[in-house]
Design a protein around this motif. Structure first.
Motif, PDB file in Angstrom:
ATOM      1  N   THR A 184     -16.245  -0.383  -2.313  1.00 41.80           N
ATOM      2  CA  THR A 184     -16.508  -1.243  -1.154  1.00 41.80           C
ATOM      3  C   THR A 184     -17.275  -2.474  -1.606  1.00 41.80           C
ATOM      4  OG1 THR A 184     -16.574   0.674   0.311  1.00 41.80           O
ATOM      5  CG2 THR A 184     -17.521  -1.364   1.150  1.00 41.80           C
ATOM      6  N   ALA A 185     -16.858  -3.629  -1.106  1.00 37.46           N
ATOM      7  CA  ALA A 185     -17.513  -4.890  -1.451  1.00 37.46           C
ATOM      8  C   ALA A 185     -17.301  -5.878  -0.313  1.00 37.46           C
ATOM      9  CB  ALA A 185     -16.941  -5.448  -2.752  1.00 37.46           C
ATOM     10  N   PRO A 186     -18.187  -6.879  -0.184  1.00 30.77           N
ATOM     11  CA  PRO A 186     -18.017  -7.867   0.886  1.00 30.77           C
ATOM     12  C   PRO A 186     -16.825  -8.784   0.614  1.00 30.77           C
ATOM     13  CG  PRO A 186     -19.863  -8.464  -0.529  1.00 30.77           C
ATOM     14  CD  PRO A 186     -19.419  -7.104  -0.962  1.00 30.77           C
ATOM     15  N   LEU A 187     -16.115  -9.124   1.680  1.00 32.50           N
ATOM     16  CA  LEU A 187     -14.953  -9.994   1.566  1.00 32.50           C
ATOM     17  C   LEU A 187     -14.698 -10.688   2.891  1.00 32.50           C
ATOM     18  CD1 LEU A 187     -12.383 -10.980   0.016  1.00 32.50           C
ATOM     19  CD2 LEU A 187     -11.222  -8.950   0.929  1.00 32.50           C
TER      20      LEU A 187
ATOM     21  N   HIS B 214       0.807  -1.218   0.000  1.00 36.77           N
ATOM     22  CA  HIS B 214       0.000   0.000   0.000  1.00 36.77           C
ATOM     23  C   HIS B 214       0.846   1.276   0.000  1.00 36.77           C
ATOM     24  CE1 HIS B 214       1.311   0.643   4.005  1.00 36.77           C
ATOM     25  NE2 HIS B 214       0.289   1.354   4.423  1.00 36.77           N
ATOM     26  N   MET B 215       0.195   2.358  -0.373  1.00 39.48           N
ATOM     27  CA  MET B 215       0.666   3.726  -0.236  1.00 39.48           C
ATOM     28  C   MET B 215       2.120   3.906  -0.662  1.00 39.48           C
ATOM     29  SD  MET B 215      -1.353   4.884   3.257  1.00 39.48           S
ATOM     30  CE  MET B 215      -0.772   6.581   3.175  1.00 39.48           C
ATOM     31  N   TYR B 216       2.951   4.461   0.263  1.00 40.44           N
ATOM     32  CA  TYR B 216       4.324   4.822  -0.073  1.00 40.44           C
ATOM     33  C   TYR B 216       5.158   3.626  -0.495  1.00 40.44           C
ATOM     34  CZ  TYR B 216       3.769   3.986   4.916  1.00 40.44           C
ATOM     35  OH  TYR B 216       3.365   3.477   6.124  1.00 40.44           O
ATOM     36  N   HIS B 217       4.889   2.438   0.058  1.00 35.74           N
ATOM     37  CA  HIS B 217       5.614   1.245  -0.372  1.00 35.74           C
ATOM     38  C   HIS B 217       5.342   0.955  -1.846  1.00 35.74           C
ATOM     39  CE1 HIS B 217       6.822   0.493   3.695  1.00 35.74           C
ATOM     40  NE2 HIS B 217       5.626   0.140   4.119  1.00 35.74           N
ATOM     41  N   ALA B 218       4.065   1.004  -2.225  1.00 32.52           N
ATOM     42  CA  ALA B 218       3.704   0.763  -3.620  1.00 32.52           C
ATOM     43  C   ALA B 218       4.306   1.828  -4.530  1.00 32.52           C
ATOM     44  CB  ALA B 218       2.179   0.737  -3.764  1.00 32.52           C
TER      45      ALA B 218
ATOM     46  N   ALA C 249     -14.666 -15.931  10.735  1.00 28.59           N
ATOM     47  CA  ALA C 249     -14.777 -14.791   9.826  1.00 28.59           C
ATOM     48  C   ALA C 249     -15.885 -14.993   8.809  1.00 28.59           C
ATOM     49  CB  ALA C 249     -13.454 -14.572   9.111  1.00 28.59           C
ATOM     50  N   THR C 250     -16.641 -13.938   8.563  1.00 29.78           N
ATOM     51  CA  THR C 250     -17.695 -13.938   7.548  1.00 29.78           C
ATOM     52  C   THR C 250     -17.489 -12.716   6.647  1.00 29.78           C
ATOM     53  OG1 THR C 250     -19.167 -12.690   9.012  1.00 29.78           O
ATOM     54  CG2 THR C 250     -19.352 -15.103   9.056  1.00 29.78           C
ATOM     55  N   PRO C 251     -18.070 -12.719   5.445  1.00 31.93           N
ATOM     56  CA  PRO C 251     -17.892 -11.562   4.559  1.00 31.93           C
ATOM     57  C   PRO C 251     -18.398 -10.271   5.199  1.00 31.93           C
ATOM     58  CG  PRO C 251     -18.750 -13.434   3.330  1.00 31.93           C
ATOM     59  CD  PRO C 251     -18.815 -13.825   4.781  1.00 31.93           C
ATOM     60  N   GLU C 252     -17.563  -9.247   5.148  1.00 29.49           N
ATOM     61  CA  GLU C 252     -17.909  -7.922   5.649  1.00 29.49           C
ATOM     62  C   GLU C 252     -17.431  -6.882   4.647  1.00 29.49           C
ATOM     63  OE1 GLU C 252     -16.451  -7.186   9.549  1.00 29.49           O
ATOM     64  OE2 GLU C 252     -17.227  -9.060  10.393  1.00 29.49           O
ATOM     65  N   PRO C 253     -17.969  -5.673   4.687  1.00 32.46           N
ATOM     66  CA  PRO C 253     -17.534  -4.639   3.735  1.00 32.46           C
ATOM     67  C   PRO C 253     -16.045  -4.329   3.884  1.00 32.46           C
ATOM     68  CG  PRO C 253     -19.597  -4.009   4.791  1.00 32.46           C
ATOM     69  CD  PRO C 253     -19.100  -5.203   5.533  1.00 32.46           C
ATOM     70  N   ARG C 254     -15.348  -4.373   2.769  1.00 33.44           N
ATOM     71  CA  ARG C 254     -13.930  -4.045   2.736  1.00 33.44           C
ATOM     72  C   ARG C 254     -13.676  -3.070   1.600  1.00 33.44           C
ATOM     73  NH1 ARG C 254     -13.936  -5.758   7.132  1.00 33.44           N
ATOM     74  NH2 ARG C 254     -12.764  -7.507   8.040  1.00 33.44           N
ATOM     75  N   SER C 255     -12.737  -2.159   1.812  1.00 32.99           N
ATOM     76  CA  SER C 255     -12.436  -1.135   0.819  1.00 32.99           C
ATOM     77  C   SER C 255     -11.355  -1.603  -0.149  1.00 32.99           C
ATOM     78  CB  SER C 255     -11.965   0.148   1.501  1.00 32.99           C
ATOM     79  OG  SER C 255     -13.003   0.728   2.253  1.00 32.99           O
ATOM     80  N   ASN C 256     -11.495  -1.155  -1.374  1.00 38.47           N
ATOM     81  CA  ASN C 256     -10.493  -1.371  -2.403  1.00 38.47           C
ATOM     82  C   ASN C 256     -10.228  -0.027  -3.085  1.00 38.47           C
ATOM     83  OD1 ASN C 256     -10.525  -2.201  -5.763  1.00 38.47           O
ATOM     84  ND2 ASN C 256      -8.850  -2.873  -4.463  1.00 38.47           N
TER      85      ASN C 256
ATOM     86  N   PHE D  87      -5.274  -1.769  -4.352  1.00 38.44           N
ATOM     87  CA  PHE D  87      -5.005  -2.300  -3.008  1.00 38.44           C
ATOM     88  C   PHE D  87      -6.305  -2.484  -2.236  1.00 38.44           C
ATOM     89  CE2 PHE D  87      -4.018  -1.963   1.535  1.00 38.44           C
ATOM     90  CZ  PHE D  87      -3.046  -2.945   1.641  1.00 38.44           C
ATOM     91  N   SER D  88      -6.462  -3.660  -1.657  1.00 41.90           N
ATOM     92  CA  SER D  88      -7.617  -3.984  -0.822  1.00 41.90           C
ATOM     93  C   SER D  88      -7.210  -3.999   0.646  1.00 41.90           C
ATOM     94  CB  SER D  88      -8.192  -5.365  -1.200  1.00 41.90           C
ATOM     95  OG  SER D  88      -8.647  -5.366  -2.533  1.00 41.90           O
ATOM     96  N   ASP D  89      -8.146  -3.653   1.519  1.00 37.86           N
ATOM     97  CA  ASP D  89      -7.879  -3.689   2.951  1.00 37.86           C
ATOM     98  C   ASP D  89      -7.227  -5.017   3.344  1.00 37.86           C
ATOM     99  OD1 ASP D  89      -8.978  -1.215   3.307  1.00 37.86           O
ATOM    100  OD2 ASP D  89     -10.878  -1.929   4.161  1.00 37.86           O
ATOM    101  N   ASN D  90      -6.158  -4.935   4.130  1.00 38.07           N
ATOM    102  CA  ASN D  90      -5.489  -6.118   4.680  1.00 38.07           C
ATOM    103  C   ASN D  90      -4.943  -7.051   3.597  1.00 38.07           C
ATOM    104  OD1 ASN D  90      -4.611  -7.721   6.934  1.00 38.07           O
ATOM    105  ND2 ASN D  90      -6.295  -9.122   6.572  1.00 38.07           N
ATOM    106  N   GLN D  91      -4.618  -6.506   2.431  1.00 42.79           N
ATOM    107  CA  GLN D  91      -4.141  -7.368   1.359  1.00 42.79           C
ATOM    108  C   GLN D  91      -2.826  -8.050   1.705  1.00 42.79           C
ATOM    109  OE1 GLN D  91      -4.667  -5.734  -2.522  1.00 42.79           O
ATOM    110  NE2 GLN D  91      -3.386  -7.250  -3.533  1.00 42.79           N
TER     111      GLN D  91
END
Length: 365
Positions: free
Chosen positions: A189-192, A162-166, A205-212, A228-232
């Motif tokens: 945002t989509a369930p993941l 993510h971010m500066y690393h990417a 864990a169950t699908p919850e809204p995650r940002s991309n 980049f997706s949350d917690n990728q």
């Protein structure tokens, strides 16, 4: 084509300011390679946290920088503190005349980056622990790009970190320095399902809204796509991938396609030799990465059983030690890290406002 710095005649010595998990990351690497890396001390805010680190890593701890440099002055000091504290700590080390390796990012926001550069940039004593281009796979790809295997690099597509690393990976692979860039970013945002995180496995864990976040970076003739997706970093359901396109070919993960004559496109792969597979009894390590019969990356930390990310961090520690002793080039100067984070901040602003954001030439350029 690409080999890490040779083994130094004596261990690189460093100290750490901070007692969080990233600080322990560096101490762990010193323990894994004591003939190459030696931690001589840690500055902690409390005696209790200091005692915990001493018990776990057998490293002395003190409460102040003055105490640290009086006891056993290291080659350099790592500032491993929260974002808001980072520029304060870097200024303190600069005032003491100490070579510094700052964690990423060097300041939280654009004004903070500009102010920090104004105060310490001219001293040239600050490097930043940006390790991604030193990871074996990325280092091998970079060696092919620099050797001209795919011609002039024109585009990077990255879905990994993510971010500066990417941004560091993008700029390094494209060969852009402080070029102006126009950023366009959007958040979706989509369930993941998110079964694995820094805290371990979540069996319920169950699908919850995650940002991309999707972003384009236009450097004027060269471009990048950021995905980049949350917690990728942790989520095993989101693969990491990289594409580097050039004028006569492209790299897609470990596959390299290019023209070898006017009618012959050829695909070859980066080949990883790993020790300890099947009946190999050499240990458990990455050994080399090769391309078309030539070694393009050799693991300088073989025998330590480090992960690929550990290898990259250990290498930037070693390279920073060589630089601090006047024995090697600057591994990742403050100006480069400021540029990375300025572009990363522009991605955040563009995603929040729905507008293009231009990153013009900054004071560190």
């Amino acid at each position: 084509m690409n080999t890490p710095t040779d083994t130094p005649a004596r261990p690189t010595t460093f100290a750490v300011i901070g007692s969080g998990w990233r600080s322990e990351f560096f101490l762990r690497l010193a323990q894994a390679a004591p003939e190459r890396l030696r931690a001589v001390g840690v500055v902690t805010r409390s005696a209790e946290s200091g005692a915990r680190l001493t018990d776990r890593w057998a490293v002395p701890t003190v409460r102040t920088v003055d105490e640290l440099i009086r006891s056993d002055r290291p080659d350099f000091v790592i500032a491993s503190v929260p974002w808001a504290q980072m520029p304060i700590t870097v200024r303190e080390l600069e005032a003491a005349g100490i070579a510094t390796l700052a964690e990423t990012p060097p300041a939280p926001d654009l004004d903070g980056l500009r102010s920090l550069w104004h105060d310490v940039g001219a001293g040239g004593r600050v490097q930043v622990a940006e390790q991604y281009l030193l990871m074996p796979g990325h280092a091998a790809r970079l060696s092919l790009v620099r050797a001209g295997v795919i011609g002039e690099p024109t585009q990077v597509q990255l879905s990994s970190t993510h971010m500066y690393h990417a941004v560091s990976l993008v700029r390094g692979l494209l060969g852009v320095d402080f070029d102006e860039v126009v950023v366009n970013a959007r958040t979706f945002t989509a369930p993941l399902v998110d079964p694995l995180s820094f805290g371990g496995w979540d069996t319920s864990a169950t699908p919850e809204p995650r940002s991309n976040v999707l972003a384009t970076l236009d450097f004027g003739g060269r471009s990048a796509l950021y995905d980049f997706s949350d917690n990728q970093w942790w989520n095993p359901l989101r693969a990491r991938r990289i594409v580097v396109r050039g004028s006569i070919g492209e790299i897609v993960d470990d596959a390299v396609t290019r023209m070898v004559d006017p009618t012959s496109p050829v695909t070859s792969t980066l080949s990883y030799r790993r020790r300890g597979v099947d009946m190999n009894l050499e240990g458990v390590d990455l050994d080399t990465v090769s391309f078309d019969g030539e070694v393009v990356y050799r693991n300088a930390w073989a025998g330590t059983r480090m992960s690929e990310d550990d290898i990259a961090v250990a290498q930037i520690l070693s390279d920073t030690g060589a630089w601090a002793r006047g024995e090697g080039p600057a591994p990742y100067p403050l100006a480069q890290a400021c540029q990375d984070h300025a572009i990363a901040l522009a991605m955040g602003t563009s995603a929040a406002t729905g507008t293009d954001v231009r990153v013009a030439k900054e004071v560190w350029a």
